[in-house]
Structure formats: C-alpha cells, structure tokens
Write an enzyme that holds these catalytic residues in place. Sequence first.
Site, PDB file in Angstrom:
ATOM      1  N   HIS A 227    -126.825 -25.344 -72.321  1.00 61.26           N
ATOM      2  CA  HIS A 227    -125.520 -25.140 -72.961  1.00 61.26           C
ATOM      3  C   HIS A 227    -124.366 -25.329 -71.979  1.00 61.26           C
ATOM      4  O   HIS A 227    -123.204 -25.328 -72.386  1.00 61.26           O
ATOM      5  CB  HIS A 227    -125.465 -23.777 -73.668  1.00 61.26           C
TER       6      HIS A 227
ATOM      7  N   GLY B 188    -122.688 -12.589 -66.605  1.00 62.39           N
ATOM      8  CA  GLY B 188    -122.605 -13.400 -65.398  1.00 62.39           C
ATOM      9  C   GLY B 188    -122.350 -14.836 -65.751  1.00 62.39           C
ATOM     10  O   GLY B 188    -121.785 -15.139 -66.797  1.00 62.39           O
TER      11      GLY B 188
ATOM     12  N   SER C  70    -123.384 -18.323 -67.005  1.00 54.46           N
ATOM     13  CA  SER C  70    -124.395 -19.112 -67.684  1.00 54.46           C
ATOM     14  C   SER C  70    -125.035 -20.062 -66.685  1.00 54.46           C
ATOM     15  O   SER C  70    -124.378 -20.537 -65.768  1.00 54.46           O
ATOM     16  CB  SER C  70    -123.730 -19.931 -68.777  1.00 54.46           C
ATOM     17  N   GLY C  71    -126.311 -20.303 -66.880  1.00 58.82           N
ATOM     18  CA  GLY C  71    -127.005 -21.272 -66.036  1.00 58.82           C
ATOM     19  C   GLY C  71    -127.507 -20.719 -64.724  1.00 58.82           C
ATOM     20  O   GLY C  71    -128.344 -21.326 -64.073  1.00 58.82           O
TER      21      GLY C  71
ATOM     22  N   ASP D 152    -133.015 -23.437 -73.709  1.00 57.95           N
ATOM     23  CA  ASP D 152    -131.717 -23.584 -73.046  1.00 57.95           C
ATOM     24  C   ASP D 152    -131.939 -23.857 -71.552  1.00 57.95           C
ATOM     25  O   ASP D 152    -131.745 -22.979 -70.711  1.00 57.95           O
ATOM     26  CB  ASP D 152    -130.900 -22.295 -73.273  1.00 57.95           C
TER      27      ASP D 152
END
Length: 274
Positions: free
Chosen positions: A79, A219, A221-222, A126
């Site tokens: 995402h 936090g 993303s990723g 994701d």
Amino acid sequence: MSTHTMLGITVLAALLACASSCGVPSFLPNLSARVVGGENAVPHSWPWQISLQYLKDDTWRHTCGGTLIASNFVLTAAHCISNSRTYRVALGKNNLEVPDEEGSLFVAVDTIHVHEKWNSLLLRNDIALIKLAEHVELSDTIQVACLPEEGSLLPQDFPCYVTGWGRLWTNGPIADELQQGLQPVVDHATCSKPDWWSFRVTQNMVCAGGDGVISACNGDSGGPLNCQAENGSWEVRGIVSFGSGLGCNTQKKPTVFTRVSTYIDWINEVGTGS
Ligand SMILES: *[C@@H]1O[C@H](CO)[C@@H](O)[C@H](O)[C@H]1NC(C)=O
Ligand SMILES: *[C@@H]1O[C@H](CO)[C@@H](O)[C@H](O)[C@H]1NC(C)=O
C-alpha cells in the site's frame, strides 16, 4: 600448513561470516525502554530500517518505512507503492531533517514488485519488494535484517519492536529522529476475536501491541516489526500494514502487520527471478 595459508583461511572465513551475517547492529538498541507511543531510538541501532521517499515538487518526501533484507533488496508494504511516483531509498538514516548524515546513502530504485495478490480493499498480501539500482555497501550504519524461517510463528506476548518515523501518538507529528516502540505479539486466536480485529486479520498477518497501554502508534507503514531470534540476531517478522482509525492506543485493536514468515518463498522467487 604454512602461516600464510592459515592466515588466508582465517581472512576468508571472516569475510564469509561477514557477508552472511544479518540482524546484528553495531550500535545496540535500547531495550529497557517501555514508553507509551515510542521514543527516540539509539541512532543507527536498527540499521536495516530505510526511509522510502518520493519526489514531489522537486523535493524528496518520506512516505513509508521499509527493511533492507539483502544488499540490493528492500521489503515494504504494497500500500506504500503508487505506480505514478518516482521513489528513492534512504539508508543509514537517523534524523530525516539532516540531509547529509554520516553513514547515510540515497539509492535509486530499479524495479518494484508488488505482490500479485495484493488486495487493497481487504488489505491482504500487503507486501512489496524493491530492487535497488545498485548493491549498497554494508557498514556500521547500514545492515540487513534476518528473515524468519518459513511458516514460523511467535507466541503471545513475545516482545518485538516497531521502528519508524511515523506518528507516535494520535494526530502527533511525524518524527525527525527514528523512533522505536515495544509491541508485544498478540496471537491469532486473540487478535481474530469478534471484538478485536475479527475476520479482518488472517493467518498471513501478525498482530502486536494491542493492550491499549504500552502500544506504540501504527508507526510507519511498510516498516519492520523487529523481533530477536534465539541466536540474538534481529528478524523482520512483520511489515506495518494497518491499525485502528480510532487512534494509536485503542484497546483490542493492535497494529496489524503482514506476516513475513508466510512470504519467504515469494521473497526468494522475486529475488532470484529479477
Ligand atoms: C534507555 O531507555 C531508558 C528508558 O527510557 C532510558 O532511561 C535510558 O536513558 C536509555 N538509555 C540509553 C543509552 O539511551
Ligand atoms: C541467527 O539466526 C538467523 C535466523 O533468524 C540466521 O539468519 C542467522 O544467520 C543466524 N546468525 C548466526 C550468526 O548464526
């Protein structure tokens, strides 16, 4: 055996050990920290943490976190990726507002592999793998994280740390310096209860930090969920995927991560096929 040869073997062994090592920072993270919403990390104590940045109005902007898992591959969330954007990866960073930090590096992107079954509606699969335009040199400030064993699971309450430059508390600012937050694992049986995340979490996800007390924010993303293996090295167990829209410390709504141990085969296939 001559001294010369023995020395040669020793040097070679040291080089091989170095080349295959993962998840061992030169600067040790502070694990005594248990602060609500997270706190400043010891600089460079999570040296596999990267900042994914995109170009807008001639300026590079931080958009997501990610994890260096090989000298030319970064793991992040699907995402985080938008086809229309130009990305670069910042490595060895502590303070995003300092452009020329010692030991840091900006690297262009070669290709981005978003998981074929990424479902943006249900937030399934994701995960994305970014191939860097070059191999980076590993150093005190740039290291790779270990990958967990395929299929392995962590027990309830296993202490993991989420790291990133993202929000630390509800509607809080984006941090300049890298933050860490303790996020104990919440097992699937608990996390999928009707009043927790219910059907929205699958076995391909890990939940962590949901007690509503010491939970850090979603936090970045990723970014990684960092958990220590038995031999002391750090593994990337999760990729920050989603959290509660109601805020960071919402009870029974832990942060949800893509479970990396489900995707080891996929990672290897993408890695060897590109
Ligand atoms: C580690 O964290 C604790 C608790 O927040 C703090 O008191 C201590 O000063 C920190 N140590 C270092 C070396 O940053
Ligand atoms: C420690 O365990 C990890 C598995 O998570 C492995 O990848 C790594 O190579 C091991 N490190 C050493 C020094 O044995």
